[in-house]
Write an enzyme that holds these catalytic residues in place. Structure first.
Site, PDB file in Angstrom:
ATOM      1  N   LYS A   1      27.073 -14.344  35.299  1.00 53.09           N
ATOM      2  CA  LYS A   1      25.855 -15.308  34.689  1.00 53.09           C
ATOM      3  C   LYS A   1      24.760 -14.034  34.653  1.00 53.09           C
ATOM      4  O   LYS A   1      24.559 -14.470  33.183  1.00 53.09           O
ATOM      5  CB  LYS A   1      25.270 -15.848  35.234  1.00 53.09           C
ATOM      6  CG  LYS A   1      24.316 -16.784  34.641  1.00 53.09           C
ATOM      7  CD  LYS A   1      23.524 -17.353  35.978  1.00 53.09           C
ATOM      8  CE  LYS A   1      22.875 -16.378  36.501  1.00 53.09           C
ATOM      9  NZ  LYS A   1      20.933 -16.920  36.798  1.00 53.09           N
ATOM     10  N   ASN A   2      24.198 -13.296  34.922  1.00 55.91           N
ATOM     11  CA  ASN A   2      23.061 -12.581  34.773  1.00 55.91           C
ATOM     12  C   ASN A   2      23.590 -11.444  33.785  1.00 55.91           C
ATOM     13  O   ASN A   2      22.481 -10.768  32.944  1.00 55.91           O
ATOM     14  CB  ASN A   2      22.568 -12.322  36.043  1.00 55.91           C
ATOM     15  CG  ASN A   2      21.664 -12.875  36.735  1.00 55.91           C
ATOM     16  OD1 ASN A   2      21.279 -13.916  36.911  1.00 55.91           O
ATOM     17  ND2 ASN A   2      21.339 -12.705  37.827  1.00 55.91           N
TER      18      ASN A   2
ATOM     19  N   CYS B   1      14.928 -20.659  38.799  1.00 55.18           N
ATOM     20  CA  CYS B   1      15.064 -20.551  39.861  1.00 55.18           C
ATOM     21  C   CYS B   1      13.685 -20.533  40.553  1.00 55.18           C
ATOM     22  O   CYS B   1      12.592 -19.477  40.889  1.00 55.18           O
ATOM     23  CB  CYS B   1      15.594 -19.952  40.951  1.00 55.18           C
ATOM     24  SG  CYS B   1      17.235 -20.712  41.052  1.00 55.18           S
TER      25      CYS B   1
ATOM     26  N   ASP C   1      20.027 -11.710  45.635  1.00 56.58           N
ATOM     27  CA  ASP C   1      20.936 -13.131  45.836  1.00 56.58           C
ATOM     28  C   ASP C   1      22.287 -13.563  46.339  1.00 56.58           C
ATOM     29  O   ASP C   1      22.964 -14.336  46.585  1.00 56.58           O
ATOM     30  CB  ASP C   1      21.690 -12.941  44.384  1.00 56.58           C
ATOM     31  CG  ASP C   1      20.682 -12.693  43.068  1.00 56.58           C
ATOM     32  OD1 ASP C   1      19.708 -13.123  43.213  1.00 56.58           O
ATOM     33  OD2 ASP C   1      21.402 -12.586  42.248  1.00 56.58           O
TER      34      ASP C   1
ATOM     35  N   ARG D   1       7.337 -14.573  39.808  1.00 52.45           N
ATOM     36  CA  ARG D   1       8.118 -13.863  39.538  1.00 52.45           C
ATOM     37  C   ARG D   1       7.257 -13.506  38.157  1.00 52.45           C
ATOM     38  O   ARG D   1       7.857 -13.708  37.053  1.00 52.45           O
ATOM     39  CB  ARG D   1       8.972 -15.060  39.350  1.00 52.45           C
ATOM     40  CG  ARG D   1       9.819 -15.108  39.997  1.00 52.45           C
ATOM     41  CD  ARG D   1      10.992 -16.074  40.276  1.00 52.45           C
ATOM     42  NE  ARG D   1      12.365 -15.549  39.450  1.00 52.45           N
ATOM     43  CZ  ARG D   1      13.740 -15.167  38.823  1.00 52.45           C
ATOM     44  NH1 ARG D   1      13.885 -16.964  39.444  1.00 52.45           N
ATOM     45  NH2 ARG D   1      14.548 -14.651  38.755  1.00 52.45           N
TER      46      ARG D   1
ATOM     47  N   ARG E   1      23.993 -24.130  37.359  1.00 53.44           N
ATOM     48  CA  ARG E   1      23.435 -23.920  36.634  1.00 53.44           C
ATOM     49  C   ARG E   1      24.260 -21.803  36.856  1.00 53.44           C
ATOM     50  O   ARG E   1      23.929 -21.536  35.648  1.00 53.44           O
ATOM     51  CB  ARG E   1      22.172 -22.567  37.127  1.00 53.44           C
ATOM     52  CG  ARG E   1      21.396 -23.531  36.917  1.00 53.44           C
ATOM     53  CD  ARG E   1      19.491 -23.804  37.724  1.00 53.44           C
ATOM     54  NE  ARG E   1      19.692 -22.289  36.822  1.00 53.44           N
ATOM     55  CZ  ARG E   1      18.005 -22.135  36.652  1.00 53.44           C
ATOM     56  NH1 ARG E   1      17.320 -23.030  37.680  1.00 53.44           N
ATOM     57  NH2 ARG E   1      18.021 -21.400  36.562  1.00 53.44           N
TER      58      ARG E   1
HETATM   59  C1  EPZ Z   1      17.628 -10.899  38.256  1.00 52.36           C
HETATM   60  O1  EPZ Z   1      16.203 -11.745  38.161  1.00 52.36           O
HETATM   61  C2  EPZ Z   1      17.928 -12.083  38.678  1.00 52.36           C
HETATM   62  N1  EPZ Z   1      17.826 -12.937  36.844  1.00 52.36           N
HETATM   63  C3  EPZ Z   1      17.819 -12.406  39.606  1.00 52.36           C
HETATM   64  O2  EPZ Z   1      19.097 -13.889  40.033  1.00 52.36           O
HETATM   65  C4  EPZ Z   1      17.985 -12.174  41.212  1.00 52.36           C
HETATM   66  O3  EPZ Z   1      17.219 -12.296  41.899  1.00 52.36           O
HETATM   67  C5  EPZ Z   1      17.052 -10.323  40.491  1.00 52.36           C
HETATM   68  O4  EPZ Z   1      17.139 -10.087  39.158  1.00 52.36           O
HETATM   69  C6  EPZ Z   1      16.859  -9.387  41.860  1.00 52.36           C
HETATM   70  O5  EPZ Z   1      18.241  -9.005  41.768  1.00 52.36           O
HETATM   71  C7  EPZ Z   1      18.629 -12.852  36.423  1.00 52.36           C
HETATM   72  O6  EPZ Z   1      18.909 -11.517  36.256  1.00 52.36           O
HETATM   73  C8  EPZ Z   1      18.478 -14.143  35.241  1.00 52.36           C
HETATM   74  P1  EPZ Z   1      13.134  -8.216  39.263  1.00 52.36           P
HETATM   75  P2  EPZ Z   1      14.719 -11.086  37.366  1.00 52.36           P
HETATM   76  O7  EPZ Z   1      13.000  -8.128  38.046  1.00 52.36           O
HETATM   77  O8  EPZ Z   1      14.970  -9.956  36.564  1.00 52.36           O
HETATM   78  C9  EPZ Z   1       9.129  -7.984  40.756  1.00 52.36           C
HETATM   79  C10 EPZ Z   1      20.239 -15.639  40.521  1.00 52.36           C
HETATM   80  O9  EPZ Z   1      19.914 -16.254  41.667  1.00 52.36           O
HETATM   81  N2  EPZ Z   1       8.599  -7.740  39.648  1.00 52.36           N
HETATM   82  O10 EPZ Z   1      14.525  -7.483  39.140  1.00 52.36           O
HETATM   83  O11 EPZ Z   1      13.662 -11.758  37.377  1.00 52.36           O
HETATM   84  C11 EPZ Z   1      10.150  -9.194  41.016  1.00 52.36           C
HETATM   85  O12 EPZ Z   1       8.603  -9.793  41.643  1.00 52.36           O
HETATM   86  C12 EPZ Z   1      18.985 -15.223  40.149  1.00 52.36           C
HETATM   87  O13 EPZ Z   1      21.217 -15.441  39.794  1.00 52.36           O
HETATM   88  C13 EPZ Z   1       7.292  -7.479  38.983  1.00 52.36           C
HETATM   89  O14 EPZ Z   1       6.279  -7.328  40.160  1.00 52.36           O
HETATM   90  O15 EPZ Z   1      14.228 -10.133  38.501  1.00 52.36           O
HETATM   91  C14 EPZ Z   1      10.947  -8.796  42.140  1.00 52.36           C
HETATM   92  O16 EPZ Z   1       9.971  -8.856  43.358  1.00 52.36           O
HETATM   93  C15 EPZ Z   1      17.578 -15.428  40.586  1.00 52.36           C
HETATM   94  N3  EPZ Z   1       7.516  -7.420  37.820  1.00 52.36           N
HETATM   95  C16 EPZ Z   1      11.324  -7.585  41.556  1.00 52.36           C
HETATM   96  O17 EPZ Z   1      10.188  -7.018  40.620  1.00 52.36           O
HETATM   97  C17 EPZ Z   1       8.218  -7.911  37.180  1.00 52.36           C
HETATM   98  O18 EPZ Z   1       7.520  -8.143  35.947  1.00 52.36           O
HETATM   99  C18 EPZ Z   1      12.600  -7.711  41.573  1.00 52.36           C
HETATM  100  O19 EPZ Z   1      12.419  -8.464  40.187  1.00 52.36           O
HETATM  101  C19 EPZ Z   1       9.134  -8.044  36.875  1.00 52.36           C
HETATM  102  C20 EPZ Z   1       9.649  -7.945  38.673  1.00 52.36           C
END
Ligand code: EPZ
Length: 433
Positions: free
Chosen positions: A23-24, A118, A306, A123, A398
């Site tokens: 999905k992602n 979610c 995840d 985020r 989802r």
């Molecule tokens: C992706 O989310 C996935 N979603 C999430 O999957 C997954 O949990 C996550 O990556 C981590 O692997 C999608 O791909 C649509 P990140 P994303 O940016 O991209 C911080 C699922 O269940 N951060 O890698 O939103 C953030 O707070 C879902 O399928 C910042 O501080 O995650 C987190 O602590 C839920 N500033 C860390 O980085 C930013 O600008 C990693 O987040 C971006 C992120």
């Protein structure tokens, strides 16, 4: 009408299950697909709600989206007339932010509603916005919309403060047709980052180093048509691995890339699960009671956030005291109260769950708080003595394709029925008793 799952637990899962596309990865790839004016064909698409939402959003701005079958789509972005994605079309999904990178990269302009997704903690998307600005865009947030525009985009050296999956993919999208060279330092290394890079390269982009923490992108003037098959979903596969182990079953999980599952396989093996790897399958079996361990979620190749609720559920049924530390999202323990209602013994202190293994769980009426937590609660229901009903399964839908059907094909007693339909509950009980 809202649906719920009803489960009668206690049956070991046995047989074979085929994993759907990731999905992602698909969310990034579908956004990337609109960046060429040629036709793109994408295969191994998971048939899940988030994907249908992004396809509708793409169609909504004028792209031609032709569903060839449940897992294949043909997209042509030459007919796009609008660069605005409003709240209604994407409020339900996080991956909508990829349309910002894709539209900005192609048209130098994008207005996209702030993403939903979610509720697993705050985020932020500061790293995405910082990167767009570094490429020369002006970015404003007004009335819930992110508006980005640029005279022209120019490559730059971007250092991510956190190894964000979303920001890494968005930078690849926004910079692949920018002038000159972009370097992403501290890039995310997740398999879906690599898959999006491979897809963009198949369309003529020049992206090197995806899968390492330094990605180099040389801007090209245009992208062209491609036919591409999405990688299998690492998290869906991991969820079935845990379900097989938790129910003391024996399941061949097919259409996987075992290397992507190593972070999960290693921990399962450590606590006593048998995991056998084949070229594109893993066999997971378990007969004995499992041991405790320590888990800390980390960016890939660390243990995936995840998979955190699913492994915690397994550890709730394993001997001794385990700890699970969530280091990415602060609000990802919302399932713990539901598991406790089923008899688990888990205490959350800050970002650490301290789990005392119990002998077994008992069925209860529970609610899925988010996608992965919902899947973990299904696993708990499959193990628990008696009947479990799980509502808010729209979260699970989802990201998991035909979840209950795949579980049922492995022998589980699980059905999707309408919420508050007592007759359907009685019918299920009669059928399985
Ligand atoms: C992706 O989310 C996935 N979603 C999430 O999957 C997954 O949990 C996550 O990556 C981590 O692997 C999608 O791909 C649509 P990140 P994303 O940016 O991209 C911080 C699922 O269940 N951060 O890698 O939103 C953030 O707070 C879902 O399928 C910042 O501080 O995650 C987190 O602590 C839920 N500033 C860390 O980085 C930013 O600008 C990693 O987040 C971006 C992120």
């Amino acid at each position: 009408m809202e649906n719920q799952y009803i489960i009668k637990g206690g049956i070991p899962l046995r047989g074979e299950v085929t994993i759907s596309g990731a999905k992602n990865a698909a969310l990034g790839i579908l956004a990337a697909a609109i960046m060429t004016n040629d036709t793109v064909v994408i295969d191994n698409l998971p048939d899940v709600r988030d994907i249908n939402v992004i396809l509708e959003a793409i169609q909504g701005i004028g792209a031609i989206v032709e569903r060839i079958d449940a897992h294949t789509v043909k997209i042509n972005g030459s007919t796009i007339t609008d660069v605005t994605i409003d709240y209604d079309s994407v409020r339900k999904i996080r991956g909508s932010y990829y349309l910002l990178g894709a539209l900005l990269g192609k048209y130098n302009k994008a207005n996209v509603s702030l993403p939903g997704g979610c509720d697993i903690g705050s985020r932020p998307i500061d790293q995405h916005l910082k990167a767009f600005r570094a490429l020369g865009a002006t970015v404003n947030i007004e009335y819930g919309m992110i508006n980005a525009s640029a005279e022209k985009l120019t490559g730059n050296h971007i250092y991510l403060d956190v190894a964000s999956v979303g920001a890494t993919i968005n930078i690849m999208l926004a910079s692949c047709m920018a002038d000159g060279r972009t370097v992403i330092e501290n890039a995310a290394k997740e398999p879906h980052v690599v898959d999006v890079a491979n897809f963009l390269n198949s369309m003529g982009a020049n992206i090197k180093g995806a899968g390492t923490d330094k990605i180099r992108i040389s801007g090209v003037t245009k992208l062209h048509s491609s036919e591409y098959s999405i990688i299998p979903d690492q998290i869906e596969a991991g969820t079935f691995m845990i379900a097989a182990a938790a129910t003391k079953g024996d399941v061949l999980i097919k259409n996987v890339i075992p290397r992507h599952l190593e972070c999960i396989s290693v921990k399962l093996t450590e606590i006593g699960v048998n995991v056998e790897e084949f070229d594109d399958a893993v066999l997971v079996s378990c007969k004995n009671r499992l041991f405790h361990t320590q888990i800390k979620t980390l960016p890939y190749p660390g243990f995936p956030t995840d998979m955190q609720p699913q492994i915690a559920t397994l550890l709730a049924l394993s001997d001794g005291t385990s700890t699970v530390t969530e280091s990415l999202f602060e609000n990802r323990f919302k399932y713990v109260d539901e598991l406790s209602r089923m008899g688990a013994s888990i205490k959350v202190e800050g970002n650490i769950a301290i789990i005392e293994g119990v002998e077994g769980l008992t069925g209860a009426s529970i609610s899925a708080p988010d996608l992965r937590a919902g899947a973990a609660l299904v696993v708990a229901g499959l193990v628990a003595d008696g009947y479990t009903t799980i509502d808010s399964i729209r979260y699970i839908e989802r990201g998991y394709e035909n979840f209950e059907e795949k579980m049922a094909s492995l022998g589980a007693s699980i059905e999707k029925i309408p919420v508050d339909d007592e007759r359907a509950v009685q019918k299920f009980k009669l059928k399985v008793s």
